[in-house]
Scaffold this active site. Structure first.
Site, mmCIF file in Angstrom:
data_model
loop_
_atom_site.group_PDB
_atom_site.id
_atom_site.type_symbol
_atom_site.label_atom_id
_atom_site.label_comp_id
_atom_site.label_asym_id
_atom_site.label_seq_id
_atom_site.Cartn_x
_atom_site.Cartn_y
_atom_site.Cartn_z
ATOM 1 N N HIS A 128 0.978 13.079 2.705
ATOM 2 C CA HIS A 128 0.110 13.930 1.890
ATOM 3 C C HIS A 128 0.049 13.366 0.465
ATOM 4 O O HIS A 128 1.084 12.997 -0.094
ATOM 5 C CB HIS A 128 0.671 15.367 1.869
ATOM 6 N N ASP B 264 1.212 21.734 5.179
ATOM 7 C CA ASP B 264 1.942 20.808 4.297
ATOM 8 C C ASP B 264 3.262 21.414 3.801
ATOM 9 O O ASP B 264 3.665 21.180 2.655
ATOM 10 C CB ASP B 264 1.062 20.381 3.104
ATOM 11 N N ARG C 190 -7.203 17.711 10.982
ATOM 12 C CA ARG C 190 -7.193 18.890 11.849
ATOM 13 C C ARG C 190 -5.882 19.626 11.628
ATOM 14 O O ARG C 190 -4.834 18.984 11.452
ATOM 15 C CB ARG C 190 -7.259 18.512 13.339
#
Ligand code: GRF
Length: 213
Positions: free
Chosen positions: A112, A148, A94
């Site tokens: 990530h 990110d 999300r």
């Protein structure tokens, strides 16, 4: 003396990174507790992993909330109710909002599966293969308002091999993720992570101080 680190881990899927954190806490490599594991997916395997470890779990359906902010408000309530001081996005699919970020300033982390700033967003491993990079890896970073984009805490590299598929590359990167995430969390637990504002308004810098003796 810093206060004990209480983690809130947010997952949407299989939760292998959560498992790595659970295992690191159990072995004493990570001196923290996991206050709660929360998922937006009631059937997420990560919730089973948490239950098996005796960790409180909460499933919150994002579709039952009118907006991202309303959902994040409910997430914040859960995290606060469990005494969480640091939030870990471990495969949480999300986009999060200022409602969550402002409740835990500089204390929301994400992992990530690429060497950021390359290949942000979804399907990072496939993006890396499509581009043809020879090295990829994983990044643990603080979350900011972008996708990110937050200040990088740590990275680990893996080779991309001839014949790799997104799955084989994912598995090679995951091995590194499982080492890196608990390690970075221990830095936070030890109070070794400093976020330094850039005087000229550029990206904040991260300073990791020496390990306590
Ligand atoms: C990991 O690759 C992580 O980097 C990304 O989502 C995946 C989650 O995997 N954000 P898991 O649920 O921890 O197995």
């Amino acid at each position: 003396m810093t206060s004990p680190l209480v983690l809130g881990v947010l997952v949407s899927g299989s939760g292998t990174n959560l498992q790595a954190v659970i295992d690191a806490v159990a072995s004493g490599r990570l001196r923290a507790t996991i206050g709660v594991v929360l998922s937006n997916v009631a059937t997420a395997k990560g919730l089973d992993r948490a239950r098996a470890a005796g960790i409180p779990t909460v499933a919150l359906d994002h579709k039952a909330h009118a907006s991202r902010e309303a959902f994040d408000g409910a997430v914040v309530e859960v995290l606060r109710a469990h005494g969480v001081s640091c939030v870990v996005l471990a495969g949480f699919m999300r986009i999060i909002t200022a409602t969550l970020l402002d409740a835990f300033p500089q204390r929301v982390l994400n992992i990530h599966p690429s060497l950021l700033p390359a290949f942000p967003g979804v399907r990072a491993q496939a993006q890396a293969l499509d581009y043809g990079v020879r090295i990829s890896g994983c990044t643990v970073h603080l979350v900011d308002g972008g996708m990110d984009t937050g200040p990088i805490l740590a990275q680990a590299a893996v080779p991309v091999l001839d014949g790799d598929t997104a799955d084989t590359l994912r598995d090679r990167i995951l091995v590194k993720e499982h080492e890196l995430l608990p390690e970075v969390l221990q830095w936070i637990a030890d109070g070794r992570v400093e976020v330094l504002a850039d005087e000229r308004g550029g990206r904040p810098r991260i300073r990791i101080s020496d390990a306590p003796r």
